[in-house]
Design a protein around this motif. Structure first.
Motif, PDB file in Angstrom:
ATOM      1  N   PHE A  84       0.821  -1.212   0.000  1.00 44.94           N
ATOM      2  CA  PHE A  84       0.000   0.000   0.000  1.00 44.94           C
ATOM      3  C   PHE A  84       0.855   1.262   0.000  1.00 44.94           C
ATOM      4  N   LEU A  85       0.304   2.309  -0.584  1.00 45.82           N
ATOM      5  CA  LEU A  85       0.851   3.647  -0.382  1.00 45.82           C
ATOM      6  C   LEU A  85       0.296   4.159   0.936  1.00 45.82           C
ATOM      7  N   LEU A  86       0.828   5.267   1.413  1.00 48.46           N
ATOM      8  CA  LEU A  86       0.383   5.819   2.682  1.00 48.46           C
ATOM      9  C   LEU A  86      -0.238   7.195   2.464  1.00 48.46           C
ATOM     10  N   LYS A  87      -1.282   7.487   3.213  1.00 43.22           N
ATOM     11  CA  LYS A  87      -1.989   8.770   3.092  1.00 43.22           C
ATOM     12  C   LYS A  87      -1.271   9.897   3.823  1.00 43.22           C
ATOM     13  N   ASN A  88      -0.617   9.565   4.935  1.00 46.85           N
ATOM     14  CA  ASN A  88       0.006  10.596   5.769  1.00 46.85           C
ATOM     15  C   ASN A  88       1.063   9.942   6.661  1.00 46.85           C
ATOM     16  N   ASP A  89       1.642  10.717   7.553  1.00 46.10           N
ATOM     17  CA  ASP A  89       2.704  10.229   8.448  1.00 46.10           C
ATOM     18  C   ASP A  89       2.208   9.791   9.822  1.00 46.10           C
ATOM     19  N   ALA A  90       0.907   9.636  10.008  1.00 47.33           N
ATOM     20  CA  ALA A  90       0.361   9.263  11.315  1.00 47.33           C
ATOM     21  C   ALA A  90       0.908   7.921  11.811  1.00 47.33           C
ATOM     22  N   TRP A  91       1.338   7.055  10.924  1.00 50.34           N
ATOM     23  CA  TRP A  91       1.897   5.750  11.285  1.00 50.34           C
ATOM     24  C   TRP A  91       3.173   5.873  12.119  1.00 50.34           C
TER      25      TRP A  91
ATOM     26  N   PHE B 104      12.181   4.682   1.539  1.00 47.73           N
ATOM     27  CA  PHE B 104      13.330   4.574   0.640  1.00 47.73           C
ATOM     28  C   PHE B 104      14.207   5.820   0.686  1.00 47.73           C
ATOM     29  N   HIS B 105      15.492   5.607   0.382  1.00 46.85           N
ATOM     30  CA  HIS B 105      16.490   6.670   0.342  1.00 46.85           C
ATOM     31  C   HIS B 105      17.136   6.670  -1.048  1.00 46.85           C
ATOM     32  N   GLY B 106      18.069   7.559  -1.265  1.00 44.53           N
ATOM     33  CA  GLY B 106      18.792   7.609  -2.534  1.00 44.53           C
ATOM     34  C   GLY B 106      17.859   7.942  -3.686  1.00 44.53           C
ATOM     35  N   GLU B 107      18.005   7.229  -4.797  1.00 43.03           N
ATOM     36  CA  GLU B 107      17.201   7.503  -5.993  1.00 43.03           C
ATOM     37  C   GLU B 107      15.719   7.173  -5.813  1.00 43.03           C
ATOM     38  N   ASN B 108      15.384   6.447  -4.757  1.00 45.87           N
ATOM     39  CA  ASN B 108      13.979   6.136  -4.472  1.00 45.87           C
ATOM     40  C   ASN B 108      13.409   6.985  -3.347  1.00 45.87           C
ATOM     41  N   ALA B 109      14.154   8.014  -2.937  1.00 46.54           N
ATOM     42  CA  ALA B 109      13.698   8.902  -1.854  1.00 46.54           C
ATOM     43  C   ALA B 109      12.345   9.498  -2.215  1.00 46.54           C
ATOM     44  N   GLY B 110      11.507   9.615  -1.197  1.00 40.76           N
ATOM     45  CA  GLY B 110      10.160  10.134  -1.390  1.00 40.76           C
ATOM     46  C   GLY B 110       9.116   9.032  -1.468  1.00 40.76           C
ATOM     47  N   LEU B 111       9.560   7.808  -1.697  1.00 37.62           N
ATOM     48  CA  LEU B 111       8.638   6.674  -1.763  1.00 37.62           C
ATOM     49  C   LEU B 111       8.585   5.991  -0.401  1.00 37.62           C
ATOM     50  N   ILE B 112       7.379   5.824   0.112  1.00 32.75           N
ATOM     51  CA  ILE B 112       7.148   5.098   1.356  1.00 32.75           C
ATOM     52  C   ILE B 112       6.003   4.124   1.089  1.00 32.75           C
TER      53      ILE B 112
ATOM     54  N   THR C 174      14.357   0.864 -12.302  1.00 31.76           N
ATOM     55  CA  THR C 174      13.784   2.179 -12.581  1.00 31.76           C
ATOM     56  C   THR C 174      13.385   2.819 -11.256  1.00 31.76           C
ATOM     57  N   PRO C 175      14.308   3.573 -10.657  1.00 32.49           N
ATOM     58  CA  PRO C 175      14.027   4.191  -9.357  1.00 32.49           C
ATOM     59  C   PRO C 175      12.866   5.186  -9.423  1.00 32.49           C
ATOM     60  N   PHE C 176      12.246   5.389  -8.286  1.00 34.03           N
ATOM     61  CA  PHE C 176      11.101   6.284  -8.132  1.00 34.03           C
ATOM     62  C   PHE C 176      11.393   7.681  -8.680  1.00 34.03           C
ATOM     63  N   SER C 177      12.613   8.173  -8.503  1.00 31.25           N
ATOM     64  CA  SER C 177      12.968   9.525  -8.971  1.00 31.25           C
ATOM     65  C   SER C 177      12.906   9.659 -10.489  1.00 31.25           C
ATOM     66  N   ARG C 178      12.901   8.557 -11.221  1.00 38.07           N
ATOM     67  CA  ARG C 178      12.844   8.601 -12.690  1.00 38.07           C
ATOM     68  C   ARG C 178      11.440   8.399 -13.245  1.00 38.07           C
ATOM     69  N   TRP C 179      10.466   8.248 -12.367  1.00 39.31           N
ATOM     70  CA  TRP C 179       9.092   8.036 -12.825  1.00 39.31           C
ATOM     71  C   TRP C 179       8.465   9.288 -13.424  1.00 39.31           C
ATOM     72  N   PHE C 180       8.985  10.450 -13.049  1.00 43.07           N
ATOM     73  CA  PHE C 180       8.313  11.693 -13.427  1.00 43.07           C
ATOM     74  C   PHE C 180       9.100  12.467 -14.459  1.00 43.07           C
TER      75      PHE C 180
END
Length: 154
Positions: free
Chosen positions: A9-16, A103-111, A148-154
């Motif tokens: 799953f993706l996450l809606k917020n940081d409440a976890w 995730f960190h590095g090229e996948n930073a921003g993905l949780i 294909t890291p998350f940072s290259r999706w956009f």
């Protein structure tokens, strides 16, 4: 045969974050990313593992995991084209353990939250921070993120 049944799953917020009871940094790489099978090497804290996974069938697939010497894992990671860097946060709700990978590095921003289940039809808690299910979206497979890291999706 060992079978992994997992929802992602993706996450809606940081409440976890307030519910986390343990966090561990993980380095993992893939020696094989063939859709029919993946071979992963992982260093998790001071332990290391070699994991072979079969092709997905729904949210299930065969999985074989073996602890290996840490020194071997460090050398095997050098053979991997890309090494994922992430922090795994564990939190328990009822009798279920959510593994949240930040995730960190090229996948930073993905949780992403992962939840292993006893069967494909098992019920599970759905906390308010749990977002859209991406179990069937191959882009979110760790093996795909190593190509294909998350940072290259956009």
């Amino acid at each position: 045969m060992a079978v992994e049944i997992e929802r992602k799953f993706l996450l809606k917020n940081d409440a976890w974050r307030s519910e986390v009871h343990r966090s561990t940094r993980i380095a993992q790489g893939y020696l094989c990313t063939d859709p029919e099978r993946t071979v992963r090497v992982r260093v998790k804290g001071d332990a290391a593992f070699l994991t072979i996974k079969g092709k997905n069938s729904g949210i299930s697939r065969s999985e074989f995991e073996y602890e290996i010497p840490l020194a071997d894992a460090v050398e095997l990671l050098k053979l991997c084209p890309q090494v994922l860097d992430k922090t795994r946060h564990l939190l328990s709700i009822e009798s279920h353990t959510f593994e949240i990978d930040e995730f960190h590095g090229e996948n930073a921003g993905l949780i992403v939250a992962e939840l292993e289940l006893a069967s494909e039809t098992s019920t599970y808690p759905q906390p308010e921070w749990l977002g859209a299910e991406v179990s069937g979206d191959a882009r979110y497979y760790n093996s795909a993120l190593s190509i294909t890291p998350f940072s290259r999706w956009f």
